[in-house]
Design an enzyme around this catalytic site. Structure first.
Site, PDB file in Angstrom:
ATOM      1  N   VAL A   1     110.124 -15.387  28.025  1.00 11.40           N
ATOM      2  CA  VAL A   1     110.289 -13.980  27.653  1.00 11.40           C
ATOM      3  C   VAL A   1     111.018 -13.922  26.323  1.00 11.40           C
ATOM      4  O   VAL A   1     112.178 -14.359  26.229  1.00 11.40           O
ATOM      5  CB  VAL A   1     111.119 -13.194  28.701  1.00 11.40           C
ATOM      6  CG1 VAL A   1     111.125 -11.705  28.372  1.00 11.40           C
ATOM      7  CG2 VAL A   1     110.614 -13.440  30.108  1.00 11.40           C
ATOM      8  N   HIS A   2     110.345 -13.403  25.304  1.00 12.16           N
ATOM      9  CA  HIS A   2     111.026 -13.302  24.008  1.00 12.16           C
ATOM     10  C   HIS A   2     110.576 -12.121  23.153  1.00 12.16           C
ATOM     11  O   HIS A   2     111.211 -11.794  22.161  1.00 12.16           O
ATOM     12  CB  HIS A   2     110.808 -14.591  23.201  1.00 12.16           C
ATOM     13  CG  HIS A   2     109.453 -14.653  22.556  1.00 12.16           C
ATOM     14  ND1 HIS A   2     108.320 -15.005  23.242  1.00 12.16           N
ATOM     15  CD2 HIS A   2     109.056 -14.380  21.299  1.00 12.16           C
ATOM     16  CE1 HIS A   2     107.288 -14.966  22.430  1.00 12.16           C
ATOM     17  NE2 HIS A   2     107.691 -14.576  21.239  1.00 12.16           N
TER      18      HIS A   2
END
Length: 359
Positions: free
Chosen positions: A204-205
């Protein structure tokens, strides 16, 4: 011919590895100058990829990082213009959709230097994504538009762009094919104390997820539920870690197998043997497809619609319930195993041939 390649972020380093190999074969026909903007700058996000993938150290490192989108792009534009005037390249090659991509394309075209855009024609349809703006504007000013598939070329045609459009295949596939055997040989899976097909790999970024507190909490909540049944390995992006730390919310990671950023080979070892991949990364969606591992995409749209159509990818957004429902039905979609819409692993060769043939 003097080719100047601009990179700045981890996915671009990986793609540059494929070009580096074919440039070595080309020998004296090309002089390649590599410029690193500094967008991803620490060892875990930058230097390790150069070492691991055999990419020469950048000839120039601008060291521009930790700025907002406008300030970063503007600073890069200024410094790259100075760099181009000093080096005087015959062509500038850019990758993907980052601030480094857009700044390099604008700096080059204002100096009348032809630009080649690798991964041209991709669209998510979400203009809130900085990446969407970057890729659209870069396509508008590029001389060569190197598309990973026919759908990207069709998109450009609908937008009125037909000159210089070439379907070359996905350069990321070049790297996956080249490194697959090495990954299996050099990176043991037991390094993470997991077993083949009995864990999940997550990442997740994206700004749309990390900057929204409800979206990030919802995603991590779903991952914690999944972790009750099997390990969820989460290589934590520095951006995500910093945001959670600032919000005093690191406890949202409880129950997950959190690691620091991993190298290219390590990520691919984990991906190849995962039960599924959950990600908001465009690159990981494709890479999971190349390894024939199901993917749940933590976004509301994707540039890689072929992975959806072939049954290997499902859009979940950031909604806790949608993510869990997609996991519960992970095997319900019929999957087409033999299709390969992204070429044959020779994209870099085609790109270099096209750059060489042009006047």
């Amino acid at each position: 011919m003097k080719l100047l390649t601009v990179v700045g972020a981890r996915p671009q380093f990986i793609k540059a590895a494929a070009m580096t190999r074919v440039l070595r074969v080309a020998g004296d026909a090309f002089q390649n100058v590599m410029v690193h903007t500094g967008q991803h700058y620490d060892d875990s996000m930058s230097a390790v990829f150069f070492r691991e993938l055999g990419i020469p150290e950048p000839d120039i490192n601008l060291g521009i990082a930790d700025l907002g989108h406008g300030a970063m792009t503007g600073r890069m534009l200024e410094r790259l213009e100075e760099c181009f005037m000093r080096v005087r390249p015959d062509r500038v090659l850019v990758y993907g959709d980052t601030n480094s991509t857009l700044a390099a394309a604008l700096a080059a075209v204002k100096l009348a230097i032809p630009v080649g855009h690798v991964e041209a024609g991709l669209r998510s349809g979400n203009m809130r994504m900085p990446e969407e703006i970057n890729r659209i504007l870069t396509d508008r000013v590029s001389t060569w538009l190197f598309c990973p598939n026919g759908a990207a070329a069709d998109t450009l045609r609908r937008e009125g762009i037909v000159d210089g459009v070439h379907v070359v295949g996905d350069i990321l596939y070049d790297v996956v094919l080249h490194e697959r055997a090495r990954v299996l040989k050099e990176v043991p899976l037991n390094r993470w104390e997991v077993e083949n097909r009995r864990y999940l790999l997550a990442s997740v970024h994206r700004q749309e997820n990390t900057d929204s507190e409800p979206r990030l909490e919802s995603i991590l909540s779903a991952l914690r539920v999944l972790a009750r049944d099997m390990p969820v390995v989460l290589p934590l992006h520095p951006r995500t870690h910093r945001i959670l730390e600032e919000r005093n919310a690191l406890s949202l990671l409880d129950g997950l197998r959190v690691t620091g950023p991993l190298s290219y080979l390590e990520v691919h070892r984990l991906m190849m043997s995962a039960r599924a991949v959950l990600t908001d990364s465009g690159g990981m969606q494709k890479e999971a497809f190349y390894h024939r591992v199901p993917c749940l995409t933590l976004r509301d749209e994707t540039e890689w619609s072929e992975t959806l159509e072939l049954g290997w990818n499902r859009l979940c957004g950031a909604d806790h319930e949608r993510i869990l429902a997609a996991w519960a039905h992970i095997d319900s979609l019929p999957r087409i195993d033999g299709a390969q819409p992204y070429g044959d692993g020779e994209a870099a060769v085609r790109i270099l041939d096209l750059l060489k043939a042009a006047p």
